[in-house]
Design an enzyme around this catalytic site. Structure first.
Site, PDB file in Angstrom:
ATOM      1  N   SER A 218      -5.950  -3.188   9.044  1.00 11.49           N
ATOM      2  CA  SER A 218      -4.529  -3.190   9.396  1.00 11.49           C
ATOM      3  C   SER A 218      -4.343  -2.954  10.898  1.00 11.49           C
ATOM      4  CB  SER A 218      -3.830  -2.100   8.573  1.00 11.49           C
ATOM      5  OG  SER A 218      -2.541  -1.859   9.045  1.00 11.49           O
TER       6      SER A 218
ATOM      7  N   ARG B 104       0.841  -1.215   0.000  1.00 12.59           N
ATOM      8  CA  ARG B 104       0.000   0.000   0.000  1.00 12.59           C
ATOM      9  C   ARG B 104       0.865   1.250   0.000  1.00 12.59           C
ATOM     10  NH1 ARG B 104      -2.944  -0.614   5.290  1.00 12.59           N
ATOM     11  NH2 ARG B 104      -3.820   1.396   4.797  1.00 12.59           N
TER      12      ARG B 104
HETATM   13  N1  URA Z   1      -1.326   2.271  11.010  1.00  9.93           N
HETATM   14  C1  URA Z   1      -1.390   0.959  10.653  1.00  9.93           C
HETATM   15  O1  URA Z   1      -0.889   0.104  11.359  1.00  9.93           O
HETATM   16  N2  URA Z   1      -2.017   0.640   9.503  1.00  9.93           N
HETATM   17  C2  URA Z   1      -2.580   1.550   8.694  1.00  9.93           C
HETATM   18  O2  URA Z   1      -3.127   1.190   7.684  1.00  9.93           O
HETATM   19  C3  URA Z   1      -2.505   2.908   9.070  1.00  9.93           C
HETATM   20  C4  URA Z   1      -1.876   3.253  10.244  1.00  9.93           C
END
Ligand code: URA
Length: 410
Positions: free
Chosen positions: A183, A168
């Site tokens: 996430s 990403r």
């Molecule tokens: N922190 C994370 O661990 N994942 C994300 O997608 C954004 C912030």
């Protein structure tokens, strides 16, 4: 599973079922589903979004991609906090030992800074010897002894997230609400918590620029947490000026030490108590007493010792990482401080070397800003509104110019 068909389904606004999402995530984690297809899927999700059921299935699949922490039957409640990231946000360093005074277990898994926001692991590593790489048995033994462990995500916890986040990061798909929810929540759920408080930031120094976006993100994360059986609270907090009076790794550790010794700035103390009281069994007043009375400080010293850190260094931390250049910035005018833009200060701190451009870069613990003026304070022309800590005069010049650009005196 025919992956192109699933990508097309999402691209055209269809809904994937839990089985399809599970298959995509597990074959991506195994390395069977190539990065180019996963990037295409992430982009389709970015544009089309996900339903609540899809987001929950994605979170579950990412959680199931690795190990979850397991706890003994009769162990105390496990609690944690997660912040979506900010500038000068050193709350975790104060909150984790504070909550451990409440006979709770705090198995805190944190991240490193990336972009303009700092990371708890980088700050902890400014303490000489502090080891953030704990195995699960080590973390458990430490929790049994002192009730708190602060560590990084191991390769075995949510490997799907580790891989997908890296993808990403380079495919323009980080700011997608369902991908952020899955996430963050998969990592926190891997801690097998009883209660979680989410600190969702909005403003110039945050991921979410508006309160509305932050409120939506908070609600989605809360729903996923609740659906998975974790008592989850979410609080929205502005991130338009840095939190506290310091930004930068060692400078933030020093401010955390002062806060744990009862000398913290009001905004940091209040935010820490607000968040801690969401998951604590005692009142906010009791927590405030533990913070001002030194109990949380004693716990922090034990935490540092337990993780191999030099607790003696905490007593003279201002001398542990001296920056070659320390320069006071004079107020260009008199009046009340109207603005000290968090995003600009975060960027300036990153350029000084406090953060990274790429995940594999190292950070400079010594650089950043201290003695930051706070919005609402009155100031006279020529008084100090902040101090730059830099490696070179040229870097200090650049940071000073950025600082003055971020400052508005009414
Ligand atoms: N922190 C994370 O661990 N994942 C994300 O997608 C954004 C912030």
């Amino acid at each position: 599973m025919h992956v192109p068909t699933l990508i097309e389904k999402k691209r055209d606004g269809g809904e994937l079922d839990a089985e399809e999402i599970g298959e995509i995530v597990s074959s991506f984690t195994r390395g069977d589903l190539p990065d180019y297809q996963m990037s295409a899927m992430a982009m389709a999700v970015f544009f089309r979004g996900m339903t609540d059921a899809e987001t929950a299935a994605l979170t579950r699949a990412m959680l199931d991609s690795g190990d979850v922490l397991t706890w003994p039957e009769d162990s105390p409640p496990k609690v944690d906090k997660h912040s979506t990231g900010g500038i000068g946000d050193k709350v975790s360093l104060v909150l984790a030992p504070l909550l451990a005074c409440d006979e709770l277990w705090v198995p805190m898994i944190s991240g490193r800074g990336l972009g303009i926001t700092g990371g708890t692991l980088d700050k902890l590593e400014a303490i000489p010897g502090f080891n953030v790489n704990l195995s699960q048995p080590e973390a458990l033994a430490q929790l049994e002894r002192i009730g708190v462990a602060m560590m990084g995500q191991t390769a075995r916890i949510c490997p799907a997230d580790k891989k997908l986040y890296a993808l990403r990061d380079v495919s323009g798909t980080v700011p997608s609400q369902p991908l952020i929810v899955a996430s963050i929540m998969s990592k926190k759920l891997a801690e097998s918590l009883d209660a979680l408080v989410l600190d969702v930031k909005f403003g110039s120094g945050a991921f979410m620029k508006t309160r509305k976006e932050a409120a939506e993100l908070a609600e989605r994360m809360r729903e996923v947490g609740l659906a998975m059986g974790v008592r989850t609270a979410a609080r929205l907090n502005p991130m338009n000026e840095p939190l506290g009076r310091t930004v930068g790794n060692a400078l933030e550790v020093l401010e955390s030490i002062q806060t744990l010794q009862g000398q913290g700035p009001d905004d940091l103390v209040n935010l820490t108590l607000d968040l801690a009281s969401e998951v604590s069994t005692v009142s906010r007043d009791t927590l405030a007493g533990w913070l001002s009375g030194g109990r949380a400080w004693e716990k922090f010293v034990r935490l540092v010792e337990a993780q191999g850190g030099d607790a003696g260094a905490l007593e003279h931390f201002d001398r542990v990482h001296p920056a070659p250049i320390v320069r006071e910035i004079a107020a260009p005018g008199s009046g009340a401080i109207d603005r000290l833009d968090a995003g600009s200060i975060g960027r300036a701190s990153l350029e000084l070397g406090a953060g990274r451009g790429r995940a594999e870069d190292s950070v400079d613990h010594s650089v950043g800003f201290s003695r930051l003026a706070k919005v609402g304070n009155r100031i006279e022309r020529g008084e100090t509104v902040g101090v730059v800590h830099a490696r070179t005069e040229a870097a200090a010049d650049q940071a000073e110019a950025a600082f003055l650009g971020a400052l508005r005196i009414g």
